[in-house]
Design an enzyme around this catalytic site. Structure first.
Site, PDB file in Angstrom:
ATOM      1  N   HIS A 134      21.813 -10.465  -2.830  1.00  0.00           N
ATOM      2  CA  HIS A 134      23.149  -9.950  -3.164  1.00  0.00           C
ATOM      3  C   HIS A 134      23.550 -10.248  -4.607  1.00  0.00           C
ATOM      4  O   HIS A 134      24.721 -10.139  -4.960  1.00  0.00           O
ATOM      5  CB  HIS A 134      24.198 -10.498  -2.182  1.00  0.00           C
ATOM      6  CG  HIS A 134      23.971 -10.012  -0.781  1.00  0.00           C
ATOM      7  ND1 HIS A 134      24.415 -10.667   0.330  1.00  0.00           N
ATOM      8  CD2 HIS A 134      23.322  -8.912  -0.328  1.00  0.00           C
ATOM      9  CE1 HIS A 134      24.053  -9.998   1.417  1.00  0.00           C
ATOM     10  NE2 HIS A 134      23.379  -8.936   1.049  1.00  0.00           N
ATOM     11  N   GLY A 209      22.130 -21.162   7.829  1.00  0.00           N
ATOM     12  CA  GLY A 209      23.545 -21.007   7.452  1.00  0.00           C
ATOM     13  C   GLY A 209      23.981 -19.577   7.210  1.00  0.00           C
ATOM     14  O   GLY A 209      24.770 -19.320   6.311  1.00  0.00           O
TER      15      GLY A 209
HETATM   16  P1  NAD Z   1      28.935 -15.834   6.621  1.00  0.00           P
HETATM   17  O1  NAD Z   1      30.210 -16.329   6.022  1.00  0.00           O
HETATM   18  O2  NAD Z   1      28.949 -14.540   7.322  1.00  0.00           O
HETATM   19  O3  NAD Z   1      28.364 -16.927   7.661  1.00  0.00           O
HETATM   20  C1  NAD Z   1      28.260 -18.273   7.318  1.00  0.00           C
HETATM   21  C2  NAD Z   1      27.450 -18.992   8.373  1.00  0.00           C
HETATM   22  O4  NAD Z   1      27.312 -20.353   7.973  1.00  0.00           O
HETATM   23  C3  NAD Z   1      28.080 -19.010   9.772  1.00  0.00           C
HETATM   24  O5  NAD Z   1      27.120 -18.604  10.716  1.00  0.00           O
HETATM   25  C4  NAD Z   1      28.462 -20.500   9.983  1.00  0.00           C
HETATM   26  O6  NAD Z   1      28.294 -20.896  11.334  1.00  0.00           O
HETATM   27  C5  NAD Z   1      27.451 -21.183   9.100  1.00  0.00           C
HETATM   28  N1  NAD Z   1      27.845 -22.507   8.618  1.00  0.00           N
HETATM   29  C6  NAD Z   1      29.085 -23.000   8.349  1.00  0.00           C
HETATM   30  N2  NAD Z   1      28.993 -24.254   7.882  1.00  0.00           N
HETATM   31  C7  NAD Z   1      27.678 -24.555   7.836  1.00  0.00           C
HETATM   32  C8  NAD Z   1      26.936 -25.711   7.418  1.00  0.00           C
HETATM   33  N3  NAD Z   1      27.547 -26.809   6.941  1.00  0.00           N
HETATM   34  N4  NAD Z   1      25.581 -25.674   7.509  1.00  0.00           N
HETATM   35  C9  NAD Z   1      24.961 -24.563   7.995  1.00  0.00           C
HETATM   36  N5  NAD Z   1      25.601 -23.450   8.389  1.00  0.00           N
HETATM   37  C10 NAD Z   1      26.947 -23.453   8.313  1.00  0.00           C
HETATM   38  O7  NAD Z   1      27.872 -15.885   5.471  1.00  0.00           O
HETATM   39  P2  NAD Z   1      26.560 -15.024   5.241  1.00  0.00           P
HETATM   40  O8  NAD Z   1      25.833 -14.855   6.521  1.00  0.00           O
HETATM   41  O9  NAD Z   1      25.884 -15.645   4.083  1.00  0.00           O
HETATM   42  O10 NAD Z   1      27.075 -13.573   4.806  1.00  0.00           O
HETATM   43  C11 NAD Z   1      28.214 -13.385   3.974  1.00  0.00           C
HETATM   44  C12 NAD Z   1      27.970 -12.757   2.615  1.00  0.00           C
HETATM   45  O11 NAD Z   1      28.881 -13.396   1.746  1.00  0.00           O
HETATM   46  C13 NAD Z   1      26.642 -13.006   2.023  1.00  0.00           C
HETATM   47  O12 NAD Z   1      26.091 -11.788   1.801  1.00  0.00           O
HETATM   48  C14 NAD Z   1      26.894 -13.680   0.658  1.00  0.00           C
HETATM   49  O13 NAD Z   1      26.491 -12.816  -0.381  1.00  0.00           O
HETATM   50  C15 NAD Z   1      28.343 -13.830   0.518  1.00  0.00           C
HETATM   51  N6  NAD Z   1      28.835 -15.211   0.288  1.00  0.00           N
HETATM   52  C16 NAD Z   1      28.200 -16.041  -0.589  1.00  0.00           C
HETATM   53  C17 NAD Z   1      28.670 -17.328  -0.797  1.00  0.00           C
HETATM   54  C18 NAD Z   1      27.918 -18.217  -1.743  1.00  0.00           C
HETATM   55  O14 NAD Z   1      27.260 -17.738  -2.650  1.00  0.00           O
HETATM   56  N7  NAD Z   1      27.957 -19.536  -1.554  1.00  0.00           N
HETATM   57  C19 NAD Z   1      29.809 -17.776  -0.125  1.00  0.00           C
HETATM   58  C20 NAD Z   1      30.458 -16.903   0.751  1.00  0.00           C
HETATM   59  C21 NAD Z   1      29.944 -15.618   0.949  1.00  0.00           C
END
Ligand code: NAD
Ligand code: ZN
Length: 274
Positions: A134, A209
């Site tokens: 992404h 995650g």
């Molecule tokens: P999502 O928000 O849909 O899901 C997050 C997942 O992480 C959930 O299943 C949750 O249960 C799990 N989770 C929460 N805390 C956790 C922990 N401490 N350890 C392990 N797992 C944990 O996120 P997604 O599936 O990555 O999809 C969302 C989209 O949003 C992605 O395409 C991404 O590009 C973007 N995004 C990126 C960031 C980042 O770069 N850090 C942050 C938010 C969203």
């Protein structure tokens, strides 16, 4: 207590599967960066849980009026919630989960990481073989030729780009957008190609995650399992992938991943070449 014993059992079983696999890759989501202070989008406290999912036509809107899009984007007053999210990413440092993945790569066990995260923390931690499906928030990309620049590097190439919106590619004059993939925007061809090739090579995939709801990324684990490979999931919650997983490690990655690496080192010894 019982939960802890169950988790330790899954970690041991997962470590054995990984050591016996020929080519292990990982699909990573926002959960990995939670411990670094970056909220997820969909879970409790997630940006979209608060704001609602953004409209599905982000890319269409961008292409319709890139100048207006950039003007709004550069004006942080417009959207304080998003500004807060951006600031959380700017302050963030890799956590033990990211560092565990660096270790697994150094052991030559983890061959490739497909990350949905845009936060650049894999690179800061020191991982090498990473595809950012992404995009990466610190980069910009030409919509026409897929050329990428670091934001700072672009500032230097085109010192006046903030006055001349939208910014243009210095090679093909295409419109320049953030590297992060917008809603409705296709994944850049070469990026998707790498993901597909790595998925074909894999006989084991760690699903870390991610809520496994965003396609095409969410399809990769099923690709691996339908060709006889194993899925190992690491997530505190159930996801649509859980039932297809050979092992599910239920817990936050900052705790589970270092334990998994320790278990693997226990099997292979510290030096994989010895
Ligand atoms: P999502 O928000 O849909 O899901 C997050 C997942 O992480 C959930 O299943 C949750 O249960 C799990 N989770 C929460 N805390 C956790 C922990 N401490 N350890 C392990 N797992 C944990 O996120 P997604 O599936 O990555 O999809 C969302 C989209 O949003 C992605 O395409 C991404 O590009 C973007 N995004 C990126 C960031 C980042 O770069 N850090 C942050 C938010 C969203
Ligand atoms: Zn270009």
């Amino acid at each position: 207590m019982e939960m802890e014993i169950k988790k330790q059992k899954s970690i041991s079983a997962a470590a054995k599967i990984i050591v016996q696999s020929r080519y292990t890759i990982a699909l990573i989501g926002a959960g990995l960066s939670v411990e670094s202070g970056i909220p997820t989008f969909r879970g409790a406290g997630g940006l979209w849980t608060k704001l609602g999912e953004p409209p599905n036509n982000g890319y269409e809107n961008f292409l319709a009026d890139p100048k207006a899009w950039w003007e709004q984007n550069l004006n942080s007053e417009v959207d304080p919630e998003r500004t807060q999210f951006r600031e959380a990413i700017e302050k963030a440092k890799p956590n033990p989960g990211h560092l565990a993945l660096v270790n697994l790569e150094k052991l030559n066990i983890l061959k490739h990481q497909i990350t949905q995260n845009i936060d650049n923390l894999h690179h800061i931690a020191g991982s090498k073989n990473v595809t950012e499906i992404h995009g990466n928030r610190i980069k910009l990309r030409c919509v026409n030729c897929d050329m990428r620049w670091h934001r700072d590097e672009f500032d230097q190439i085109r010192l006046d780009w903030k006055q001349n919106l939208p910014p243009k590619c210095n090679t093909c004059l295409g419109i320049v957008k953030p590297d992060t993939v917008m809603f409705g925007e296709p994944i850049p061809f070469s990026t998707l190609n790498t993901c597909v090739n790595e998925t074909r090579l894999a006989d084991c995939i760690l699903v870390i995650g991610t809520s496994a709801t965003v396609y095409p990324a969410a399809g990769f684990p099923r690709e691996v399992s339908s060709s006889g490979g194993k899925i190992i999931e690491i997530n505190p919650e159930e996801t649509p992938i859980s039932e297809a997983a050979t092992e599910s490690i239920k817990g936050p990655t900052e705790d589970s991943l270092p334990k998994l690496v320790a278990e693997i080192k226990g099997i292979i010894g510290d030096d994989p070449t010895s």
